[in-house]
Design a protein around this motif. Structure first.
Motif, PDB file in Angstrom:
ATOM      1  N   UNK A  25       0.855  -1.224   0.062  1.00  0.00           N
ATOM      2  CA  UNK A  25      -0.005   0.155  -0.090  1.00  0.00           C
ATOM      3  C   UNK A  25       0.899   1.249  -0.014  1.00  0.00           C
ATOM      4  N   UNK A  26       1.905   1.163   0.792  1.00  0.00           N
ATOM      5  CA  UNK A  26       2.827   2.206   0.933  1.00  0.00           C
ATOM      6  C   UNK A  26       3.499   2.518  -0.312  1.00  0.00           C
ATOM      7  N   UNK A  27       3.989   1.712  -1.069  1.00  0.00           N
ATOM      8  CA  UNK A  27       4.612   1.755  -2.362  1.00  0.00           C
ATOM      9  C   UNK A  27       3.691   2.346  -3.386  1.00  0.00           C
ATOM     10  N   UNK A  65       8.189  10.389 -15.753  1.00  0.00           N
ATOM     11  CA  UNK A  65       9.566  10.878 -15.058  1.00  0.00           C
ATOM     12  C   UNK A  65      10.178   9.695 -14.632  1.00  0.00           C
ATOM     13  N   UNK A  66      11.495   9.531 -14.543  1.00  0.00           N
ATOM     14  CA  UNK A  66      12.306   8.300 -14.235  1.00  0.00           C
ATOM     15  C   UNK A  66      11.964   7.951 -12.502  1.00  0.00           C
ATOM     16  N   UNK A  67      11.828   8.856 -11.869  1.00  0.00           N
ATOM     17  CA  UNK A  67      11.329   8.364 -10.421  1.00  0.00           C
ATOM     18  C   UNK A  67      10.136   7.668 -10.226  1.00  0.00           C
ATOM     19  N   UNK A  68       9.172   8.370 -10.982  1.00  0.00           N
ATOM     20  CA  UNK A  68       7.685   7.720 -11.190  1.00  0.00           C
ATOM     21  C   UNK A  68       7.930   6.203 -11.602  1.00  0.00           C
ATOM     22  N   UNK A  69       8.364   6.023 -12.645  1.00  0.00           N
ATOM     23  CA  UNK A  69       8.482   4.917 -13.227  1.00  0.00           C
ATOM     24  C   UNK A  69       9.430   3.584 -12.245  1.00  0.00           C
ATOM     25  N   UNK A  96       8.486  -0.593  -7.998  1.00  0.00           N
ATOM     26  CA  UNK A  96       8.706  -1.056  -7.000  1.00  0.00           C
ATOM     27  C   UNK A  96       7.232  -1.447  -6.237  1.00  0.00           C
ATOM     28  N   UNK A  97       6.112  -0.506  -6.807  1.00  0.00           N
ATOM     29  CA  UNK A  97       4.738  -0.992  -6.054  1.00  0.00           C
ATOM     30  C   UNK A  97       4.282  -2.354  -6.928  1.00  0.00           C
TER      31      UNK A  97
END
Length: 68
Positions: free
Chosen positions: A9-11, A26-30, A35-36
């Motif tokens: 849930x947190x991820x 965005x690379x961080x979003x991806x 990870x999620x």
């Protein structure tokens, strides 16, 4: 609540916030989306249902209304 469900849930929430703030490409979003997905897969492999990742029906929305 099992630790894996909480982690998934947190991820998911972190990825959603990044998508809203930075955009879906965005690379961080991806990275956070990946990870999620991995966290959700771990929960699934542990035998939990997809619905277990979500708050029980209406509880989350009800709590938010009470805090508002």
């Amino acid at each position: 609540m099992p630790h894996r469900i909480h982690a998934a849930r947190t991820a998911q929430h972190r990825a959603a916030r990044a998508a809203l703030a930075l955009g879906p490409a965005h690379p961080l979003t991806r990275l956070l989306l990946a990870a999620a997905a991995m966290a959700a897969a771990a929960v699934w492999e542990a035998g939990h249902r997809v619905a277990d990742l979500h708050h029980p029906s209406g509880r989350h929305h009800h709590e938010r209304r009470l805090r508002a």
